[in-house]
Motif scaffolding. Structure first.
Motif, PDB file in Angstrom:
ATOM      1  N   THR A   1     102.893  38.480 -69.717  1.00 47.59           N
ATOM      2  CA  THR A   1     102.919  39.880 -70.113  1.00 47.59           C
ATOM      3  C   THR A   1     101.948  40.097 -71.261  1.00 47.59           C
ATOM      4  O   THR A   1     101.699  39.198 -72.065  1.00 47.59           O
ATOM      5  CB  THR A   1     104.329  40.293 -70.547  1.00 47.59           C
ATOM      6  OG1 THR A   1     104.727  39.486 -71.647  1.00 47.59           O
ATOM      7  CG2 THR A   1     105.318  40.144 -69.411  1.00 47.59           C
ATOM      8  N   ASN A   2     101.376  41.320 -71.313  1.00 49.35           N
ATOM      9  CA  ASN A   2     100.409  41.598 -72.364  1.00 49.35           C
ATOM     10  C   ASN A   2     100.164  43.098 -72.423  1.00 49.35           C
ATOM     11  O   ASN A   2     100.490  43.835 -71.493  1.00 49.35           O
ATOM     12  CB  ASN A   2      99.093  40.870 -72.079  1.00 49.35           C
ATOM     13  CG  ASN A   2      98.287  40.616 -73.322  1.00 49.35           C
ATOM     14  OD1 ASN A   2      98.622  41.077 -74.403  1.00 49.35           O
ATOM     15  ND2 ASN A   2      97.203  39.873 -73.175  1.00 49.35           N
ATOM     16  N   ALA A   3      99.575  43.546 -73.529  1.00 50.49           N
ATOM     17  CA  ALA A   3      99.073  44.907 -73.678  1.00 50.49           C
ATOM     18  C   ALA A   3      97.613  44.779 -74.098  1.00 50.49           C
ATOM     19  O   ALA A   3      97.305  44.076 -75.059  1.00 50.49           O
ATOM     20  CB  ALA A   3      99.876  45.666 -74.719  1.00 50.49           C
ATOM     21  N   ILE A   4      96.732  45.447 -73.364  1.00 53.76           N
ATOM     22  CA  ILE A   4      95.297  45.306 -73.597  1.00 53.76           C
ATOM     23  C   ILE A   4      94.680  46.694 -73.768  1.00 53.76           C
ATOM     24  O   ILE A   4      94.876  47.565 -72.916  1.00 53.76           O
ATOM     25  CB  ILE A   4      94.618  44.569 -72.433  1.00 53.76           C
ATOM     26  CG1 ILE A   4      95.232  43.178 -72.257  1.00 53.76           C
ATOM     27  CG2 ILE A   4      93.120  44.465 -72.651  1.00 53.76           C
ATOM     28  CD1 ILE A   4      94.820  42.471 -70.988  1.00 53.76           C
ATOM     29  N   ILE A   5      93.926  46.870 -74.840  1.00 56.12           N
ATOM     30  CA  ILE A   5      93.221  48.126 -75.107  1.00 56.12           C
ATOM     31  C   ILE A   5      91.763  47.942 -74.700  1.00 56.12           C
ATOM     32  O   ILE A   5      91.112  46.999 -75.135  1.00 56.12           O
ATOM     33  CB  ILE A   5      93.309  48.490 -76.604  1.00 56.12           C
ATOM     34  CG1 ILE A   5      94.758  48.634 -77.047  1.00 56.12           C
ATOM     35  CG2 ILE A   5      92.519  49.762 -76.892  1.00 56.12           C
ATOM     36  CD1 ILE A   5      94.936  48.722 -78.547  1.00 56.12           C
ATOM     37  N   THR A   6      91.270  48.870 -73.859  1.00 51.66           N
ATOM     38  CA  THR A   6      89.868  48.817 -73.431  1.00 51.66           C
ATOM     39  C   THR A   6      89.247  50.208 -73.561  1.00 51.66           C
ATOM     40  O   THR A   6      89.957  51.199 -73.737  1.00 51.66           O
ATOM     41  CB  THR A   6      89.721  48.370 -71.960  1.00 51.66           C
ATOM     42  OG1 THR A   6      90.206  49.399 -71.103  1.00 51.66           O
ATOM     43  CG2 THR A   6      90.443  47.075 -71.692  1.00 51.66           C
ATOM     44  N   ASP A   7      87.914  50.266 -73.429  1.00 50.78           N
ATOM     45  CA  ASP A   7      87.270  51.562 -73.306  1.00 50.78           C
ATOM     46  C   ASP A   7      87.209  51.910 -71.813  1.00 50.78           C
ATOM     47  O   ASP A   7      87.734  51.175 -70.975  1.00 50.78           O
ATOM     48  CB  ASP A   7      85.892  51.570 -73.973  1.00 50.78           C
ATOM     49  CG  ASP A   7      84.903  50.623 -73.325  1.00 50.78           C
ATOM     50  OD1 ASP A   7      85.219  50.021 -72.280  1.00 50.78           O
ATOM     51  OD2 ASP A   7      83.806  50.476 -73.873  1.00 50.78           O
ATOM     52  N   TYR A   8      86.573  53.026 -71.456  1.00 53.84           N
ATOM     53  CA  TYR A   8      86.522  53.447 -70.056  1.00 53.84           C
ATOM     54  C   TYR A   8      85.662  52.528 -69.196  1.00 53.84           C
ATOM     55  O   TYR A   8      85.756  52.545 -67.980  1.00 53.84           O
ATOM     56  CB  TYR A   8      86.031  54.893 -69.956  1.00 53.84           C
ATOM     57  CG  TYR A   8      87.150  55.904 -69.895  1.00 53.84           C
ATOM     58  CD1 TYR A   8      88.334  55.727 -70.600  1.00 53.84           C
ATOM     59  CD2 TYR A   8      87.025  57.049 -69.130  1.00 53.84           C
ATOM     60  CE1 TYR A   8      89.350  56.649 -70.547  1.00 53.84           C
ATOM     61  CE2 TYR A   8      88.042  57.991 -69.073  1.00 53.84           C
ATOM     62  CZ  TYR A   8      89.199  57.788 -69.779  1.00 53.84           C
ATOM     63  OH  TYR A   8      90.212  58.709 -69.716  1.00 53.84           O
ATOM     64  N   ASN A   9      84.829  51.702 -69.818  1.00 49.31           N
ATOM     65  CA  ASN A   9      84.014  50.740 -69.075  1.00 49.31           C
ATOM     66  C   ASN A   9      84.698  49.382 -68.950  1.00 49.31           C
ATOM     67  O   ASN A   9      84.064  48.402 -68.586  1.00 49.31           O
ATOM     68  CB  ASN A   9      82.654  50.568 -69.757  1.00 49.31           C
ATOM     69  CG  ASN A   9      81.858  51.845 -69.750  1.00 49.31           C
ATOM     70  OD1 ASN A   9      81.881  52.581 -68.779  1.00 49.31           O
ATOM     71  ND2 ASN A   9      81.177  52.121 -70.842  1.00 49.31           N
TER      72      ASN A   9
END
Length: 135
Positions: A115-123
């Motif tokens: 399990t994880n939470a990952i923050i990305t941009d739209y790319n």
């Protein structure tokens, strides 16, 4: 969490228009506030779930927590999706600050022991993650 349950949760979340905040309240537990309704996203391994409850809050100052505040406080929800045949919930958001506009995604992975939470941009360039896994 099962794939079908995640699809039902996604359909429920599509009624909401705004993320008030996302914050970490325990080591692997996040609090998500959508239009003033609070939900708990439990990312403990093998026990991941989304539910509503009152939990005592700890304060965290890690880079992940600063990025949650920067990109998701008062952010508008553009879209929500569950990745096909994966137990991953993704929020597409837009946050308009006084001088800059941020468009980001946050992935909540409910995939058993990873399990994880990952923050990305739209790319899909990773900005920060709750857990950094080298594998």
């Amino acid at each position: 969490m099962k794939y079908n349950e995640l699809l039902q949760i996604k359909n429920f979340f599509t009624d909401f228009k705004k993320i008030d905040f996302i914050r970490r309240i325990d080591d692997n537990i996040l609090e998500l506030s959508l239009d003033r309704q609070k939900f708990i996203i439990d990312l403990n391994r093998s026990l991941s779930a989304i539910y509503q409850a009152k939990i005592t809050v700890k304060t965290y100052n890690a880079p992940f927590d600063f990025m949650l505040k920067k990109y998701f406080n008062n952010a508008y929800i553009k879209d929500i999706e569950v990745l096909e045949n994966n137990r991953i919930l993704c929020f597409y958001t837009e946050n308009q600050k006084s001088y800059k506009n941020y468009q980001n995604k946050i992935y909540f992975e409910f995939t058993g022991r990873n399990t994880n939470a990952i923050i990305t941009d739209y790319n899909n360039i990773i900005i920060e993650a709750l857990r950094h896994i080298d594998k």
